[in-house]
Write a protein that holds these residues in place. Structure first.
Motif, PDB file in Angstrom:
ATOM      1  N   UNK A  54      -2.419 -10.870  -7.300  1.00  0.00           N
ATOM      2  CA  UNK A  54      -1.155 -10.921  -6.601  1.00  0.00           C
ATOM      3  C   UNK A  54      -0.238 -11.773  -7.472  1.00  0.00           C
ATOM      4  N   UNK A 114      -2.107   3.130  -8.186  1.00  0.00           N
ATOM      5  CA  UNK A 114      -3.118   3.175  -7.110  1.00  0.00           C
ATOM      6  C   UNK A 114      -4.108   2.021  -7.200  1.00  0.00           C
ATOM      7  N   UNK A 115      -4.419   1.579  -8.406  1.00  0.00           N
ATOM      8  CA  UNK A 115      -5.384   0.485  -8.570  1.00  0.00           C
ATOM      9  C   UNK A 115      -4.907  -0.799  -7.898  1.00  0.00           C
ATOM     10  N   UNK A 116      -3.594  -0.951  -7.745  1.00  0.00           N
ATOM     11  CA  UNK A 116      -3.064  -2.199  -7.194  1.00  0.00           C
ATOM     12  C   UNK A 116      -2.639  -2.065  -5.742  1.00  0.00           C
ATOM     13  N   UNK A 117      -2.842  -0.888  -5.148  1.00  0.00           N
ATOM     14  CA  UNK A 117      -2.323  -0.693  -3.795  1.00  0.00           C
ATOM     15  C   UNK A 117      -3.343  -1.107  -2.749  1.00  0.00           C
ATOM     16  N   UNK A 118      -3.110  -2.284  -2.166  1.00  0.00           N
ATOM     17  CA  UNK A 118      -3.928  -2.781  -1.072  1.00  0.00           C
ATOM     18  C   UNK A 118      -3.016  -3.072   0.106  1.00  0.00           C
ATOM     19  N   UNK A 119      -3.614  -3.285   1.265  1.00  0.00           N
ATOM     20  CA  UNK A 119      -2.790  -3.521   2.451  1.00  0.00           C
ATOM     21  C   UNK A 119      -2.331  -4.954   2.500  1.00  0.00           C
ATOM     22  N   UNK A 148       0.807  -1.219   0.000  1.00  0.00           N
ATOM     23  CA  UNK A 148       0.000   0.000   0.000  1.00  0.00           C
ATOM     24  C   UNK A 148       0.841   1.270   0.000  1.00  0.00           C
ATOM     25  N   UNK A 149       1.982   1.248   0.662  1.00  0.00           N
ATOM     26  CA  UNK A 149       2.761   2.480   0.822  1.00  0.00           C
ATOM     27  C   UNK A 149       3.881   2.602  -0.199  1.00  0.00           C
TER      28      UNK A 149
END
Lengths: 331, 136
Positions: A247, A118-123, A111-112
């Motif tokens: 992923x 942004x579309x691929x940024x998950x925690x 995420x960071x």
């Protein structure tokens, strides 16, 4: 400051990619599929009680850390692993390694990391990457799931190394310190294949292995009754497919990568049985892709796609995959 | 999967980036093929991201009416759930939920507020506020 001898490699998956890239850099050339296969990192698990974002976890590979830990025995690999309490110290130690000309693997949260779209940024805390240099405030990053090396500002890297929550990285940094270059491939492959076969066929709980696939298929069938909300159903199914395709898995939830491992091992050892299994496993990957396709159509609310259909595709994949392991049980 | 079957659906957010997919060539040999993405992946990723966005919009509307605190909006806006935020801010989940009440949130100490701000990657001022309403 840049480690000039370091070569970025594009890989299907972060951890196996980092492990293979680092080992190759430190003098032990090993492919990504070999790293996955020899560490017995392939699996299938569905944990109905562990939820992230409201949905149960589905995994196609073992827990984070299994690839480099699983290679300790077969390759005689010793990995230096270090975690930190203090973020400043973690960054200082990283700089020290770079100054000493040593690329290191680190664990970070997706995420960071600013170079992810942004579309691929998950925690997801258990992402792995190699840092191989520093240019002013930017770190030079070899992220195996990207085709080209990336840059990451120091503050962002620091933040992503110290996120909290499940699989919190705690600044984890690692690099190989020793391995056995003359390791015997035959027994290593044999042990690794046996371990995977055992886990997939004989796991004591029906949350791991072929039984977990069948259990999940059953659950998909029961979902309309249990959770009539179509939005929940779409997200539930979508979540399974994300773990399989979004992923980095090299496609087909690691099944193609595992088939590549069986092929490489079979060719090196000249063993027809492994080559056979590799061809079969390739078809299994194709079946998983059929499942993903049906699931995505259901997520998009396309006519003709249903939970029952996805459940059937999953059962087909489970049956084909079971046959591969039954064949390999005698290996 | 054959190399020519590797999806090349040109997902916009890949830009010039590519993913490595394992596939077999004409002789049945495995290798990686750079892929510009698969529409299946796009569908499920967009659904997951859309769900967070939907929750954030819902919380935003309620926060504007004073029915919840800005914390609930920022939580979904950052694609977190209560359990994850609770772990990051080292508080219990019940406590985090309690801080969704506007009156309780308004009385939070600055140290606790900065813990949340840190976990969410926001400044404490941004955490207290809401994005300006859109439109003319």
């Amino acid at each position: 400051m840049i480690i000039a001898s370091f070569r970025h490699r594009h890989a299907g998956h972060c951890e196996s990619g980092v492990t293979s890239t680092l080992l190759t850099h430190f003098g032990m050339p090993i492919s990504e599929p070999m790293a996955l296969g020899l560490s017995s990192s392939l699996t299938f698990a569905h944990l109905p009680f562990v939820k992230v974002g409201g949905f149960p976890i589905t995994a196609y590979r073992m827990l984070p850390g299994n690839v480099y830990k699983g290679l300790r025995k077969p390759l005689g690999l010793r990995m230096h692993l270090q975690r930190f309490r203090d973020a400043d110290e973690a960054m200082r130690v990283l700089d020290g390694h770079l100054a000493a000309g040593r690329p290191v693997g680190i664990q970070a949260s997706v995420f960071w990391l600013p170079y992810f779209p942004p579309e691929m940024r998950f925690h997801f805390n258990a992402h792995n990457l190699v840092v191989y240099g520093r240019d002013g405030n930017d770190y030079l990053v070899s992220d195996p799931v990207f085709d080209l090396p990336q840059r990451c500002a120091a503050e962002a890297l620091r933040k992503s190394r110290f996120t909290q929550g499940a699989f919190a990285p705690r600044g984890l940094l690692y690099y190989p310190v020793g391995f056995d270059p003359g390791f015997a491939l035959q027994p290593a492959v044999r042990r690794a294949v046996r371990k995977t076969v055992n886990m997939m066929l004989r796991a004591p709980l029906p949350i791991v292995g072929i039984r977990a696939m069948r259990g999940l298929a059953k659950r998909l069938r029961a979902l309309p009754r249990q959770r009539p909300d179509p939005r929940y159903q779409r997200l539930f199914l979508g979540n399974i497919v994300r773990m399989q395709e979004e992923i980095g898995t090299g496609g087909g939830g690691f099944r193609f990568m595992y088939a590549a491992f069986l092929q490489e091992a079979g060719e090196t050892l000249a063993q027809e049985q492994l080559l056979d299994a590799s061809r079969q496993m390739t078809s299994v990957g194709d079946l998983w892709r059929q499942f993903a396709l049906e699931a995505a159509q259901f997520t998009r609310d396309k006519p003709g796609a249903s939970l029952a259909g996805a459940s059937d595709r999953l059962l087909e994949a489970a049956a084909a995959e079971e046959a591969v392991y039954r064949g390999l049980a005698a290996y | 999967m054959k190399q020519e079957e590797v999806p090349q659906d040109h997902l916009p957010y890949y830009q010039s980036g590519r993913k490595a997919i394992y596939a077999v060539d004409g002789e049945g040999h495995f290798g990686t093929v750079p892929s510009s993405g698969w529409s299946v992946e796009d569908a499920v990723t967009a659904a997951a991201a859309g769900e967070y966005a939907r929750q954030a919009q819902d919380a935003l509307a309620r926060a504007r009416r004073g029915e919840t605190s800005p914390l609930e909006y920022h939580l979904s806006d950052r694609r977190l759930d209560v359990a994850q935020l609770a772990q990051s801010a080292r508080l219990s989940a019940c406590r985090v939920r309690r801080h969704f009440r506007p009156q309780v949130f308004a009385r939070l100490s600055s140290s606790r507020l900065s813990r949340y701000a840190d976990a969410l990657g926001l400044s404490p001022e941004a955490l207290r506020g809401l994005p300006p309403p859109e439109g003319p």
